[in-house]
Design a protein around this motif. Structure first.
Motif, mmCIF file in Angstrom:
data_model
loop_
_atom_site.group_PDB
_atom_site.id
_atom_site.type_symbol
_atom_site.label_atom_id
_atom_site.label_comp_id
_atom_site.label_asym_id
_atom_site.label_seq_id
_atom_site.Cartn_x
_atom_site.Cartn_y
_atom_site.Cartn_z
ATOM 1 N N LEU A 1 -4.882 -1.790 5.902
ATOM 2 C CA LEU A 1 -4.774 -2.812 4.703
ATOM 3 C C LEU A 1 -5.966 -3.227 4.009
ATOM 4 O O LEU A 1 -6.162 -3.338 2.968
ATOM 5 C CB LEU A 1 -4.187 -3.899 5.092
ATOM 6 N N ALA A 2 -7.083 -3.596 5.033
ATOM 7 C CA ALA A 2 -8.378 -3.867 4.357
ATOM 8 C C ALA A 2 -9.159 -2.633 3.749
ATOM 9 O O ALA A 2 -9.735 -2.931 2.712
ATOM 10 C CB ALA A 2 -9.296 -4.538 5.588
ATOM 11 N N LEU A 3 -8.992 -1.461 4.420
ATOM 12 C CA LEU A 3 -9.520 -0.215 4.003
ATOM 13 C C LEU A 3 -8.702 -0.019 2.592
ATOM 14 O O LEU A 3 -9.474 0.803 1.691
ATOM 15 C CB LEU A 3 -9.605 0.735 4.971
ATOM 16 N N GLN A 4 -7.583 0.058 2.492
ATOM 17 C CA GLN A 4 -6.848 0.269 1.249
ATOM 18 C C GLN A 4 -7.511 -0.514 0.226
ATOM 19 O O GLN A 4 -7.621 -0.068 -0.866
ATOM 20 C CB GLN A 4 -5.332 0.102 1.318
ATOM 21 N N ALA A 5 -7.592 -1.892 0.498
ATOM 22 C CA ALA A 5 -8.332 -2.884 -0.785
ATOM 23 C C ALA A 5 -9.909 -2.386 -1.009
ATOM 24 O O ALA A 5 -10.005 -2.428 -2.132
ATOM 25 C CB ALA A 5 -8.407 -4.075 -0.149
ATOM 26 N N VAL A 6 -10.523 -1.743 0.020
ATOM 27 C CA VAL A 6 -11.918 -1.426 -0.410
ATOM 28 C C VAL A 6 -11.459 -0.157 -1.016
ATOM 29 O O VAL A 6 -12.305 0.061 -2.280
ATOM 30 C CB VAL A 6 -12.437 -0.992 1.094
ATOM 31 N N ALA A 7 -10.636 0.669 -0.829
ATOM 32 C CA ALA A 7 -10.511 1.831 -1.628
ATOM 33 C C ALA A 7 -10.258 1.530 -3.120
ATOM 34 O O ALA A 7 -10.759 2.250 -4.255
ATOM 35 C CB ALA A 7 -9.484 2.509 -1.109
#
Length: 476
Positions: free
Chosen positions: A225-231
């Motif tokens: 989830l956090a990495l998708q937000a970074v994306a």
């Protein structure tokens, strides 16, 4: 029997036809004019005795008053306008109620009713499952099939992101994910009051990623989830312009997260080694990088064709047999509706994706060969349980590719002739004749299928909830 609005219009129609005022009709029936006015306006249901008295006074029958059709075309328009203004869609606009008057021409009334009809049509289109969305999903899957589910441009961006924090292999830690977020100006905040329709929320103004508390064992989903937000920040995503754009952004964000959790170089090296050993297994791929079985299977679809030369198919199927997610570039016949969409369709009961549910022991993967009209496929399936239901994750390949995989010695074999209805949808000969009209069942209906998704900037996410959440946390 007419509803109160139609009944009121019919009483007014016959009163006017008889040339009586409310006061005169009230005197004849012994009823206050104010009470008759409420009946004519559909605000009060008359007692049977009053209804009979009105019929006698107006020289009609009670059946005439209770007929279901409006007494005139004009009355039909007035009734439709009243009902439209009582609808939730109109009330949400915050506009005053407009009463039809004698001075309002039929043309004006028709225009107002026409606008209400269009408002209702658009509201119904919004709450239905849009055919456009299903077609967009089908087109999206077709494009990814043409690219073998591989996006080299995002592989490169993810590789740069992980290399910058020194991560090249193994399980990506929560601390490293937080560092990756900080490098693009975002901080991770765990909160337990996220909008019920959102899994994560990004506050671009204050540079925050809001995700649930870190209470999930392993926290696999939280890192993603956090990495998708970074994306969302790295790939410069803006508010999607339509459903197709939303699908593209969601795919790119998920792909970026997977490529960070399972870096390309290390993943390809791992898979090439497993192929040389003729021992490819999704469970080993999963454990090597500390991700979920589904995450490993999806990541395998990104890399297998491009780097290993292996075509394949992937299925996520719920316990009732419906397809939640699917991908194939090996020709496996997938169930499809008229738009070509597979999601929501029921998969053949002979495929490994459903056969795996029948096992008494589900701790290990289920291996089987499946003969289909398009050839024989080797499939590996792992079952699991989600928050609301069980599911299965399947990775399959054509028979010729099975030599590279663990479990190829399986003796389990099924035959599927789908989409032929005789395969698993049509009852066996004699059963229909034997039981038609003799059986009854109460369906296990999933109520969420009938609940409309919130309409907002992002499909399924309630804008009001999201903005109120951001405002509430903006001063933290």
């Amino acid at each position: 029997m007419a509803d109160l609005s139609t009944l009121g219009h019919r009483i007014r129609h016959f009163r006017t036809q008889a040339g009586l005022t409310l006061e005169e009709l009230g005197e004849i029936t012994g009823t206050a004019p104010s009470q008759l006015s409420m009946v004519e306006n559909g605000h009060r249901e008359p007692r049977l005795s009053l209804l009979e008295a009105l019929a006698t006074a107006l020289d009609v029958t009670a059946a005439d008053l209770l007929a279901a059709e409006p007494p005139s075309p004009r009355a039909a328009l007035e009734i439709e306008m009243e009902r439209a203004q009582a609808s939730p869609a109109y009330k949400e606009l915050g506009l005053p109620t407009l009463r039809p008057t004698r001075g309002m021409s039929d043309a004006v009334l028709k225009t107002i009713v026409g606008l209400h009809r269009e408002l209702d049509r658009r509201a119904r289109m919004a709450i239905a499952t849009p055919e456009q969305a299903r077609r967009a999903n089908t087109q999206h899957r077709t494009r990814m099939r043409e690219r073998n589910n591989h996006l080299p441009e995002i592989e490169l961006i993810a590789e740069q992101a992980t290399t910058s924090v020194g991560h090249t292999s193994g399980a990506l830690t929560h601390r490293t994910v937080a560092e990756m977020a900080e490098r693009v100006g975002l901080s991770i905040v765990h909160t337990d009051d996220l909008p019920h329709s959102a899994r994560a929320v990004v506050d671009r103004e204050n540079g925050r990623i809001y995700i649930p508390p870190a209470s999930i064992p392993g926290g696999h989903g939280l890192r993603s989830l956090a990495l998708q937000a970074v994306a969302n920040k790295v790939l410069e995503h803006e508010a999607p312009v339509d459903y197709a754009d939303f699908l593209r952004q969601r795919l790119e964000a998920s792909y970026f997260a997977a490529a960070c959790l399972m870096p390309r170089t290390a993943s390809v090296e791992f898979l090439e080694r497993a192929k040389r050993d003729r021992n490819i297994a999704i469970e080993d791929f999963r454990d090597s990088f500390g991700v979920t079985h589904e995450g490993a299977a999806l990541r395998f679809t990104n890399l297998a064709t491009h780097y290993l030369g292996i075509t394949l198919h992937y299925l996520r199927v719920s316990g009732d047999g419906t397809v939640v997610g699917a991908y194939e570039n090996d020709g496996l016949p997938l169930p499809q509706d008229a738009t070509g969409s597979t999601e929501g369709e029921v998969v053949c009961r002979h495929l490994s994706a459903r056969q795996a549910f029948a096992r008494a022991t589900r701790t290990s993967e289920h291996y089987q060969y499946t003969d289909t009209p398009a050839g024989t496929f080797f499939e590996s399936t792992q079952t699991g349980s989600g928050a609301t239901a069980e599911f299965s994750i399947t990775l399959g390949v054509p028979y010729a590719e099975s030599k590279w995989f663990r479990g190829r010695e399986s003796q389990k074999r099924e035959v599927s002739t789908c989409p032929d209805a005789r395969c698993c949808r049509r009852p066996e000969d004699g059963l229909t004749e034997r039981w038609k009209g003799q059986g009854w069942a109460s369906p296990r209906v999933r109520t969420q299928l009938f609940a409309p998704l919130p309409q907002g900037t992002y499909p399924g996410v309630d804008d009001r909830e999201m903005y109120e959440f951001l405002e509430a946390h903006s001063h933290d």
